[in-house]
Design a protein around this motif. Structure first.
Motif, mmCIF file in Angstrom:
data_model
loop_
_atom_site.group_PDB
_atom_site.id
_atom_site.type_symbol
_atom_site.label_atom_id
_atom_site.label_comp_id
_atom_site.label_asym_id
_atom_site.label_seq_id
_atom_site.Cartn_x
_atom_site.Cartn_y
_atom_site.Cartn_z
ATOM 1 N N GLY A 87 5.604 17.349 -3.986
ATOM 2 C CA GLY A 87 4.606 16.343 -3.652
ATOM 3 C C GLY A 87 4.823 15.000 -4.339
ATOM 4 N N LEU A 88 4.130 13.981 -3.817
ATOM 5 C CA LEU A 88 4.211 12.614 -4.345
ATOM 6 C C LEU A 88 2.955 12.325 -5.147
ATOM 7 N N ASN A 89 3.130 12.018 -6.423
ATOM 8 C CA ASN A 89 1.974 11.771 -7.291
ATOM 9 C C ASN A 89 1.355 10.394 -7.111
ATOM 10 N N LEU A 90 2.192 9.369 -7.004
ATOM 11 C CA LEU A 90 1.674 8.005 -7.047
ATOM 12 C C LEU A 90 2.342 7.125 -6.005
ATOM 13 N N LEU A 91 1.537 6.576 -5.108
ATOM 14 C CA LEU A 91 1.999 5.628 -4.101
ATOM 15 C C LEU A 91 1.446 4.257 -4.449
ATOM 16 N N ILE A 92 2.322 3.308 -4.751
ATOM 17 C CA ILE A 92 1.908 1.947 -5.067
ATOM 18 C C ILE A 92 2.259 1.046 -3.895
ATOM 19 N N ASN A 93 1.242 0.652 -3.132
ATOM 20 C CA ASN A 93 1.420 -0.235 -1.985
ATOM 21 C C ASN A 93 1.445 -1.674 -2.485
ATOM 22 N N ASN A 94 2.652 -2.138 -2.804
ATOM 23 C CA ASN A 94 2.826 -3.442 -3.431
ATOM 24 C C ASN A 94 3.340 -4.514 -2.475
ATOM 25 N N ALA A 95 4.054 -4.128 -1.420
ATOM 26 C CA ALA A 95 4.670 -5.106 -0.525
ATOM 27 C C ALA A 95 3.629 -6.077 0.026
ATOM 28 N N GLY A 96 3.953 -7.362 -0.006
ATOM 29 C CA GLY A 96 2.993 -8.348 0.479
ATOM 30 C C GLY A 96 3.656 -9.676 0.793
ATOM 31 N N ASN A 97 2.866 -10.563 1.343
ATOM 32 C CA ASN A 97 3.353 -11.900 1.686
ATOM 33 C C ASN A 97 2.175 -12.856 1.648
ATOM 34 N N ALA A 98 2.465 -14.143 1.560
ATOM 35 C CA ALA A 98 1.419 -15.160 1.591
ATOM 36 C C ALA A 98 1.914 -16.348 2.395
ATOM 37 N N ILE A 99 1.010 -16.928 3.170
ATOM 38 C CA ILE A 99 1.328 -18.108 3.975
ATOM 39 C C ILE A 99 0.274 -19.164 3.673
ATOM 40 N N LEU A 132 2.444 14.546 1.516
ATOM 41 C CA LEU A 132 3.119 14.637 0.225
ATOM 42 C C LEU A 132 2.147 14.392 -0.924
ATOM 43 N N LEU A 133 1.199 13.489 -0.724
ATOM 44 C CA LEU A 133 0.160 13.259 -1.728
ATOM 45 C C LEU A 133 -0.724 14.497 -1.870
ATOM 46 N N LYS A 134 -1.038 15.142 -0.756
ATOM 47 C CA LYS A 134 -1.863 16.354 -0.797
ATOM 48 C C LYS A 134 -1.134 17.488 -1.504
ATOM 49 N N GLU A 135 0.164 17.582 -1.297
ATOM 50 C CA GLU A 135 0.942 18.605 -2.008
ATOM 51 C C GLU A 135 0.837 18.412 -3.517
ATOM 52 N N ALA A 136 0.970 17.153 -3.950
ATOM 53 C CA ALA A 136 0.877 16.869 -5.386
ATOM 54 C C ALA A 136 -0.523 17.164 -5.904
ATOM 55 N N ALA A 137 -1.539 16.787 -5.122
ATOM 56 C CA ALA A 137 -2.924 17.020 -5.540
ATOM 57 C C ALA A 137 -3.216 18.500 -5.690
ATOM 58 N N GLN A 138 -2.675 19.306 -4.810
ATOM 59 C CA GLN A 138 -2.910 20.745 -4.860
ATOM 60 C C GLN A 138 -2.208 21.401 -6.042
ATOM 61 N N ARG A 139 -1.132 20.791 -6.526
ATOM 62 C CA ARG A 139 -0.388 21.340 -7.651
ATOM 63 C C ARG A 139 -0.957 20.884 -8.991
ATOM 64 N N GLY A 140 -1.747 19.796 -8.979
ATOM 65 C CA GLY A 140 -2.269 19.231 -10.218
ATOM 66 C C GLY A 140 -3.590 19.853 -10.630
ATOM 67 N N PRO A 141 -4.172 19.348 -11.732
ATOM 68 C CA PRO A 141 -5.483 19.840 -12.188
ATOM 69 C C PRO A 141 -6.525 19.681 -11.086
ATOM 70 N N GLN A 142 -7.303 20.720 -10.843
ATOM 71 C CA GLN A 142 -8.221 20.719 -9.711
ATOM 72 C C GLN A 142 -9.602 20.170 -10.051
ATOM 73 N N ASP A 143 -9.813 19.785 -11.298
ATOM 74 C CA ASP A 143 -11.153 19.350 -11.707
ATOM 75 C C ASP A 143 -11.264 17.856 -11.947
ATOM 76 N N SER A 144 -10.224 17.081 -11.599
ATOM 77 C CA SER A 144 -10.276 15.649 -11.866
ATOM 78 C C SER A 144 -9.348 14.879 -10.949
ATOM 79 N N LEU A 145 -9.608 13.576 -10.832
ATOM 80 C CA LEU A 145 -8.725 12.673 -10.105
ATOM 81 C C LEU A 145 -7.986 11.810 -11.118
ATOM 82 N N SER A 146 -6.710 11.565 -10.863
ATOM 83 C CA SER A 146 -5.938 10.695 -11.738
ATOM 84 C C SER A 146 -4.647 10.298 -11.047
ATOM 85 N N CYS A 147 -3.983 9.278 -11.601
ATOM 86 C CA CYS A 147 -2.690 8.863 -11.063
ATOM 87 C C CYS A 147 -1.608 9.891 -11.377
ATOM 88 N N ASN A 148 -1.808 10.700 -12.398
ATOM 89 C CA ASN A 148 -0.843 11.751 -12.721
ATOM 90 C C ASN A 148 -0.934 12.920 -11.741
#
Length: 257
Positions: A87-99, A132-148
């Protein structure tokens, strides 16, 4: 002190600016990601990124254009194959542009382009990488939300805050502001929808940083990308369920929508 400790991280727009600095600083953590996916539209032109890959075996560079669903899908297939069910633990949506258009000169084309990048692109990223995010979430601690455990972090801006409208006197940047405001709403919706899946969703304002994009207006900034990313990583390490659906600065300050 940053206690971020993710097995796997994916960053969009990693060829320059904040995205590239995220890669650099993640590699410098006491526990760097074992799988770090650095994505950009043209990897062959990302010379600094290629240098980092040559020095670190945990870095994978892949082509990903957030304006193209096919590109996102192809990247997700590659990432899934590399992660092998972890699974994927952390997705950082950083791509951007400005006009830098004004309210008088703003065009339909610019509005469509920045909504495609900041809103539609980030939506499709979260949808396509969700398994992939759900796979990581299911493998991690089930009592909290975190970037880890599992998280979607959307890089937004106070320029899109309806309350603050950062830097209006230096430039209207209408398409940028409107699309970032829409991204903030997307973040709130993601947080509400994905809480039960164990996935944290938060929007971050990196500050007005000295980057190619940040220096494209008349606004004078002294904030360096190194300082901004250091602060954001510190914030990421402290995020929990109470922060999901929130909007925070690179210093951890709660911001107004």
């Amino acid at each position: 002190m940053c206690d971020l400790s993710c097995f796997s991280v994916l960053i969009t727009g990693a060829n320059r600016g904040l995205g590239l600095e995220f890669v650099r600083q993640l590699l410098q953590l006491s526990k760097p990601p074992q799988m770090l996916f650095a994505t950009c539209r043209n990897p062959s032109k990302a010379q600094e990124l290629q240098k980092l890959k040559a020095q670190h075996s945990n870095v994978q560079i892949l082509s990903l254009d957030v304006e193209s669903i096919i590109s996102i899908q192809e990247a997700s297939v590659f990432v899934k194959d590399q992660l092998k069910g972890l699974g994927l633990n952390l997705l950082i949506n950083n791509a951007g542009n400005a006009i830098a258009n004004t309210i008088y000169s703003e065009s339909e084309e610019s509005m469509h382009l920045l909504y495609q990048i900041h809103v539609v692109g980030n939506l499709k990223m979260s949808q396509i990488f969700l398994p992939l995010l759900k796979e990581a979430a299911q493998r991690g601690p089930q009592d909290s939300l975190s970037c880890n455990r599992a998280a979607i972090i959307n890089i937004s801006s106070s320029a899109g805050s309806i309350t603050e409208v950062l830097g209006w006197e230096y430039g209207h940047c209408l398409s940028y502001r409107c699309s970032k405001a829409a991204l903030n709403m997307l973040t709130r919706c993601q947080a509400l929808a994905l809480k039960e899946e164990g996935i944290l969703c938060t929007a971050l304002h990196p500050g007005w940083v000295q980057t190619d994009m940040g220096n494209s207006s008349a606004f004078v900034t002294t904030l360096k990308k190194e300082e901004s990313v250091q602060g954001m990583l510190r914030v990421l390490s402290t995020l929990s369920e109470e922060h999901s659906g929130g909007f925070y600065s690179w210093e951890g300050k709660a911001l107004s929508w």
